[in-house]
Write a protein that holds these residues in place. Structure first.
Motif, PDB file in Angstrom:
ATOM      1  N   ILE A   1       0.952  -1.233   0.074  1.00  0.00           N
ATOM      2  CA  ILE A   1       0.010  -0.097   0.134  1.00  0.00           C
ATOM      3  C   ILE A   1       0.806   1.285   0.075  1.00  0.00           C
TER       4      ILE A   1
ATOM      5  N   GLU B   1     -11.457  -1.778   1.448  1.00  0.00           N
ATOM      6  CA  GLU B   1     -10.291  -2.693   1.537  1.00  0.00           C
ATOM      7  C   GLU B   1     -10.369  -3.797   0.437  1.00  0.00           C
TER       8      GLU B   1
ATOM      9  N   LEU C   1      -8.619  -2.644  -2.896  1.00  0.00           N
ATOM     10  CA  LEU C   1      -7.333  -2.604  -3.155  1.00  0.00           C
ATOM     11  C   LEU C   1      -6.587  -3.992  -3.019  1.00  0.00           C
TER      12      LEU C   1
ATOM     13  N   SER D   1       2.571  -2.875  -5.840  1.00  0.00           N
ATOM     14  CA  SER D   1       1.867  -1.925  -4.929  1.00  0.00           C
ATOM     15  C   SER D   1       0.675  -1.067  -5.801  1.00  0.00           C
TER      16      SER D   1
ATOM     17  N   ASN E   1      -6.962   2.169   4.226  1.00  0.00           N
ATOM     18  CA  ASN E   1      -6.027   1.494   2.960  1.00  0.00           C
ATOM     19  C   ASN E   1      -5.118   0.484   3.474  1.00  0.00           C
TER      20      ASN E   1
END
Length: 298
Positions: free
Chosen positions: A16, A263, A266, A277, A291
């Motif tokens: 992240i 969440e 991602l 990433s 995040n």
């Protein structure tokens, strides 16, 4: 937090990152130094080590806010990525500026704004192929690498189907591709990601929350302020409605019960083997926390 080697760069990046377009004032918020510091400080506390910015997020404004933070922090704890190729004129307005001389000046201006002697990743910023195919530009950038001002070069492709620039990354000395990728936009899977895997390129997925629509907090009829880029144009209204319909379908059919949609979204990006990433924008420390929790779903 979890970490991955960014392709062949040798950089160990948090899965992240923190995208900072919002610091430039085009996402409905004008940031003070203290507010920017709070976002970045919380990221560090949670193990995030990657900041992505650009010369044209404001007139080096985002970079200056990051530099104000780095001045008080340990620079070596961060992987700082910025970009080149545009000149900020006003909100939502830029000029392309990609001659070797102009880019060298941009680099010096970025280093000054960031209050650092080097950038870890310097990225060609979504410019057309005619600017990309400029040997003099890449020769100048290689000299800046040799001088220690740039650690690695990357290409932030403007169209997420731009296989031409992706395929030429190795030839031009670039080690990283940045691309739009999210559950609503999977185009890179067809050609861009296979090319990245063949070349062992690092991949940064930008707009992983589809400009916030995959956060799950917006409904049809949402109105954005005039200083938010999502408010631009009548076509944007129709596109928002279409996207929000799809978001509702995804929420009902794909997101596990009890898992926040942002969440899940991602983590969904990070499950593709080409992606190292994601770099979502974070307006507040609370958004940074949400995040960062996505790493727990991997």
């Amino acid at each position: 937090m979890k970490y991955r080697l960014l392709g062949r760069t040798g950089l160990n990046v948090s899965v992240i990152g923190i995208g900072t377009w919002q610091f430039g004032g085009e996402w409905g918020v004008d940031y003070s130094q203290g507010e920017a510091n709070a976002v970045l400080r919380r990221g560090k506390e949670l193990g995030i080590n990657l900041i992505d910015t650009a010369e044209c997020y404001g007139d080096h404004l985002s970079e200056r806010l990051i530099g104000g933070f780095l001045k008080e922090d340990r620079r070596e704890d961060w992987i700082v990525a910025t970009k080149f190729g545009h000149r900020f004129k006003s909100n939502f307005s830029r000029d392309d500026l990609a001659s070797p001389e102009a880019v060298q000046k941009q680099l010096e201006d970025s280093l000054r704004a960031l209050q650092t002697d080097y950038v870890d990743l310097y990225q060609f910023h979504s410019l057309p192929d005619r600017d990309f195919d400029n040997d003099a530009l890449w020769t100048m950038l290689d000299k800046q690498k040799q001088a220690g001002k740039i650690c690695c070069l990357g290409i932030s492709i403007g169209a997420n189907t731009n296989i031409y620039q992706t395929d030429k990354a190795t030839d031009y000395g670039a080690d990283v591709i940045q691309v739009v990728y999210n559950r609503l936009d999977r185009k890179p899977e067809a050609e861009v990601f296979p090319s990245c895997e063949r070349q062992n390129l690092g991949v940064l997925a930008r707009v992983p929350l589809a400009s916030g629509f995959l956060s799950g907090k917006y409904r049809k009829g949402v109105v954005f302020p005039d200083n938010d880029h999502r408010s631009r144009g009548n076509a944007a209204v129709e596109e928002r409605a279409r996207m929000l319909d799809e978001v509702e379908r995804i929420r009902e059919e794909e997101v596990p019960e009890g898992v926040p949609m942002s969440e899940w979204a991602l983590a969904w990006c990070l499950r593709h083997p080409a992606v190292h990433s994601v770099i979502p924008g974070c307006k507040t420390p609370e958004q940074v926390e949400a995040n960062a929790r996505a790493a727990e779903l991997l």
